[in-house]
Design a protein around this motif. Structure first.
Motif, PDB file in Angstrom:
ATOM      1  N   ASP A  29      -4.440  10.326   6.675  1.00  0.00           N
ATOM      2  CA  ASP A  29      -4.214   9.860   5.307  1.00  0.00           C
ATOM      3  C   ASP A  29      -5.445   8.752   4.959  1.00  0.00           C
ATOM      4  O   ASP A  29      -5.201   7.559   4.821  1.00  0.00           O
ATOM      5  N   GLY A  58       2.780   0.424  10.555  1.00  0.00           N
ATOM      6  CA  GLY A  58       4.075   0.362  10.000  1.00  0.00           C
ATOM      7  C   GLY A  58       4.712   1.681   9.460  1.00  0.00           C
ATOM      8  O   GLY A  58       5.887   1.896   9.617  1.00  0.00           O
ATOM      9  N   ARG A  59       3.910   2.426   8.957  1.00  0.00           N
ATOM     10  CA  ARG A  59       4.222   3.395   8.130  1.00  0.00           C
ATOM     11  C   ARG A  59       3.830   4.805   8.621  1.00  0.00           C
ATOM     12  O   ARG A  59       4.460   5.931   7.947  1.00  0.00           O
ATOM     13  N   ASP A  65      10.392  -1.754   3.570  1.00  0.00           N
ATOM     14  CA  ASP A  65       9.065  -1.392   3.414  1.00  0.00           C
ATOM     15  C   ASP A  65       8.200  -2.487   4.184  1.00  0.00           C
ATOM     16  O   ASP A  65       7.136  -2.199   4.336  1.00  0.00           O
ATOM     17  N   GLY A 116       8.793  -1.835   8.240  1.00  0.00           N
ATOM     18  CA  GLY A 116       8.480  -0.426   8.701  1.00  0.00           C
ATOM     19  C   GLY A 116       9.715   0.393   9.045  1.00  0.00           C
ATOM     20  O   GLY A 116       9.801   0.866  10.065  1.00  0.00           O
ATOM     21  N   VAL A 137       2.738  -5.419   2.665  1.00  0.00           N
ATOM     22  CA  VAL A 137       1.772  -6.190   3.483  1.00  0.00           C
ATOM     23  C   VAL A 137       1.860  -7.795   3.508  1.00  0.00           C
ATOM     24  O   VAL A 137       1.628  -8.315   4.356  1.00  0.00           O
ATOM     25  N   LYS A 173       1.040  -1.116   0.184  1.00  0.00           N
ATOM     26  CA  LYS A 173      -0.014   0.103  -0.130  1.00  0.00           C
ATOM     27  C   LYS A 173       0.957   1.167   0.061  1.00  0.00           C
ATOM     28  O   LYS A 173       1.761   1.314   0.652  1.00  0.00           O
ATOM     29  N   ILE A 174       0.389   2.207  -0.761  1.00  0.00           N
ATOM     30  CA  ILE A 174       0.877   3.375  -0.726  1.00  0.00           C
ATOM     31  C   ILE A 174       0.541   4.418   0.441  1.00  0.00           C
ATOM     32  O   ILE A 174      -0.801   4.520   0.432  1.00  0.00           O
ATOM     33  N   ILE A 175       1.224   5.003   1.192  1.00  0.00           N
ATOM     34  CA  ILE A 175       0.642   6.209   1.960  1.00  0.00           C
ATOM     35  C   ILE A 175       1.106   7.428   1.833  1.00  0.00           C
ATOM     36  O   ILE A 175       2.094   7.468   1.067  1.00  0.00           O
ATOM     37  N   ALA A 176       0.614   8.361   2.422  1.00  0.00           N
ATOM     38  CA  ALA A 176       1.043   9.943   2.298  1.00  0.00           C
ATOM     39  C   ALA A 176       2.267   9.868   2.536  1.00  0.00           C
ATOM     40  O   ALA A 176       3.159   9.119   3.024  1.00  0.00           O
ATOM     41  N   ALA A 189      -9.579  -3.211  -6.173  1.00  0.00           N
ATOM     42  CA  ALA A 189      -8.148  -3.368  -5.693  1.00  0.00           C
ATOM     43  C   ALA A 189      -8.205  -2.801  -4.509  1.00  0.00           C
ATOM     44  O   ALA A 189      -8.008  -1.332  -4.678  1.00  0.00           O
ATOM     45  N   ASP A 190      -7.665  -2.911  -3.041  1.00  0.00           N
ATOM     46  CA  ASP A 190      -7.486  -2.114  -2.043  1.00  0.00           C
ATOM     47  C   ASP A 190      -5.972  -1.939  -1.894  1.00  0.00           C
ATOM     48  O   ASP A 190      -5.570  -1.363  -0.990  1.00  0.00           O
ATOM     49  N   HIS A 191      -5.297  -2.752  -2.682  1.00  0.00           N
ATOM     50  CA  HIS A 191      -3.874  -2.741  -2.610  1.00  0.00           C
ATOM     51  C   HIS A 191      -3.218  -3.127  -3.874  1.00  0.00           C
ATOM     52  O   HIS A 191      -3.911  -3.378  -4.840  1.00  0.00           O
ATOM     53  N   ARG A 234       5.635   3.559   1.689  1.00  0.00           N
ATOM     54  CA  ARG A 234       5.035   2.393   1.244  1.00  0.00           C
ATOM     55  C   ARG A 234       4.958   1.371   2.288  1.00  0.00           C
ATOM     56  O   ARG A 234       6.241   1.587   2.853  1.00  0.00           O
ATOM     57  N   GLN A 235       4.265   0.667   2.187  1.00  0.00           N
ATOM     58  CA  GLN A 235       4.086  -0.574   3.391  1.00  0.00           C
ATOM     59  C   GLN A 235       3.795  -1.737   2.514  1.00  0.00           C
ATOM     60  O   GLN A 235       2.862  -2.008   2.185  1.00  0.00           O
TER      61      GLN A 235
END
Lengths: 250, 250
Positions: free
Chosen positions: B231, B148-149, A189, A192, A76, A66-69, A95-97, A73-74
DNA sequence: CGAGCGTTTGATCGGTGTCAAGGATCGTGG
DNA sequence: CCACGATCCTTGACACCGATCAAACGCTCG
C-alpha cells in the motif's frame, strides 16, 4: 480587523519555546488570518490536496489521519485548543494526511505564505515555530512506539495519560478528569485497535480501578497505576517549558 | 580546517528544499563541525541525556529508537547517508529517543547552538532546515500508519519500498536492489513484529515472487506487486523536489 | 415514537507471538 | 587452514491476543 486576542494564543504558545522581543510579538500579531468553524467530521484538508493554510485551533478537537488500503484508517495525532495544526501540509504544499474535526471546532487560518514571510522577517519566530513542529514530531515518535510495541491495555492507558496532561496544559480540564472527544471507534483508529477491543480494554481499566467513565468523559481514579500501566513518561510532551526557563535552546 | 566537501552534502540537501543565495551558502559551509566514526550498535545519544549536537550522516546507517517497558524497543526511523539526524534532540536539549548506529557510520557533528545561530542569521536556511524536519515528520506519520494498521505482509512490503526509494535518492543503490543494513530483529523492531515473524513474512514475499534475498541485500523482482502489497505511495517522502521546482513553499 | 449512532457483550476465528531447536554465516584465534 | 563461538537465520508446534461477526442495548435528537 485583526483582533489581537485571537493571535495572542499563538503568541503565548510560541513564547513558551523562545524568548521574543517586541518586534517579534508585533510581527506575530500582525499575521493575516481568517476564522472558520468546522462541524464534527468536517475535513479541513484532505490528503493529496494542495494545502494553503496553517491553522491555529481555537476551540474543539481535530485529528490528523491517513487512510490505508482495505478501508482502514490511522489517526496520527489529536489536537486541542492552542495547537498549531497543518503547518506541515501548508509548508510542504501538498497534504500528506487528512485533517478532520472530531467535534465542533473553531480554527484560525493563516496562509503558508504568511508563515514563510514571518519566518523570513523574524528568525526568532521561525525558530519558535520550528520547535513547535519538533515537539509535534516527538509526539509522533511516541505514537509509533505506542501502536507498534504496546499491548491494548498499555496503549490505551498511555493515550489516556497523554490526553490528561495535554488537556491540563491547555487549560481545558483537570488531569484527573476530562472530556474525551472521541468515539471508541476513533480511539481505535488512534491506537490501531478495533472499536470492540477498545471497549473491552476501557472496561478492563475501569474494573481494575484505574479509571471511571461517564458518557464521553474520563476520570482517572489512580494516576500512578494508569501511568505504570501505560508505560507513560511525559518527557516527550515537553510540557515543563511552560514554567521554568524561557527557551528550549541553549 | 573546514573542508567544504563535507558540508556540501548538507548544502545540497537544504537547497533541495529552498532557494539559497550566496550568503546562505557561505553561512552553511562555515558551520563548525567535528567528524566522528561509530561502530555498529554504538549509540550517538541516549534517551534522557542532554543533547548537544545535531548530526549529518556521511556514510553508514543509523536508527532512532525508543525503549519501552518489558524490554521491547521500537525503531522510529532509519537514516542513511545525507540525512540530518538529531536536530530534534539537540534543539529540544534533552533527547527523547536514542540514536544508534546500525552499521559502521561516519557522522558530522554540529552543535545545536551553531544551528540556532545559523538559523538566526540566515532565515532562509532556517526555513530549509525546518522543512527538512517536517519531511522527517511526514515519514513518522506514515510509520504510525504502517505499524498501526497494516498487517505483517503489508508493513514489511511497505518498508522495503521506502528503503528502495530512499537509497536510490541518496545515490546508494538502485531501486531494484539494495543492501538492507538491518537484521531481521531490527526490522521487527521497526515494524512492531517479532524477528520470527519477520522471517516468515520475508520468506512469503520471496515465495510470492515479489523479492529475492541474498545475505543482507534485497532484490525487488516485482516492484508493482510489492508497491501494491505494501500500500505504498511515495508522496510522503517528498522525493519529487529533487528535480522540478526549486522550493517546496509557494 | 422511531431512527441513527455509539456502546456493550458473547462466540468464534485467525494472525502473530512464544518457545524451542537446528542450521548458516562470519569473525577470531590457534 | 581449521576450530570455535557468536550472531543471525530458519523452521515447527503451539498459545494467545485481538479481530471478526452478530446481536442487543442505550442515548439523543428529530
Amino acid at each position: 480587523m485583526n483582533s489581537p486576542a485571537i493571535l495572542n494564543t499563538m503568541l503565548e504558545r510560541l513564547e513558551r519555546h523562545r524568548q521574543f522581543d517586541a518586534e517579534d510579538r508585533t510581527a506575530v500579531l500582525a499575521l493575516p488570518y481568517t476564522v472558520r468553524k468546522l462541524r464534527p467530521h468536517e475535513h479541513l484538508i484532505r490528503e493529496g490536496e494542495p494545502a494553503e493554510n496553517s491553522c491555529l485551533l481555537r476551540s474543539g478537537f481535530l485529528c490528523r489521519h491517513k487512510i490505508i488500503a482495505a478501508g482502514h484508517r490511522q489517526i496520527v495525532s489529536v489536537h486541542m485548543a492552542g495547537d498549531m495544526v497543518n503547518m506541515q501540509n501548508s509548508l510542504l504544499k501538498t497534504a500528506d494526511h487528512n485533517v478532520q474535526a472530531l467535534t465542533e471546532a473553531e480554527v484560525v487560518l493563516i496562509s503558508g505564505r504568511a508563515i514563510i514571510e514571518l519566518a523570513t522577517a523574524r528568525p526568532n519566530v521561525a525558530i519558535a515555530m520550528w520547535l513547535d513542529t519538533l515537539i509535534d514530531g516527538s509526539i509522533f515518535r511516541e505514537w509509533i512506539a505506542n501502536v507498534g510495541r504496546r499491548d491494548a491495555r498499555s496503549k490505551t492507558a498511555h493515550i489516556l495519560c497523554e490526553f490528561a496532561l495535554r488537556q491540563e496544559r491547555a487549560g481545558l480540564a483537570a488531569r484527573s478528569r476530562y472530556d474525551l472527544p472521541m468515539t471508541q471507534e476513533q480511539l481505535g483508529d488512534a491506537l490501531g485497535l478495533t472499536p470492540v477491543h477498545v471497549n473491552r480494554t476501557l472496561k478492563a481499566l475501569e474494573q481494575a480501578g484505574l479509571i471511571s467513565r461517564n458518557r464521553r468523559s474520563v476520570t482517572i481514579s489512580d494516576w500512578d497505576a494508569l501511568r505504570v500501566a501505560g508505560d507513560f513518561d511525559p518527557a516527550y510532551l515537553y510540557l515543563e517549558l511552560a514554567e521554568g526557563e524561557r527557551s528550549l535552546v541553549a
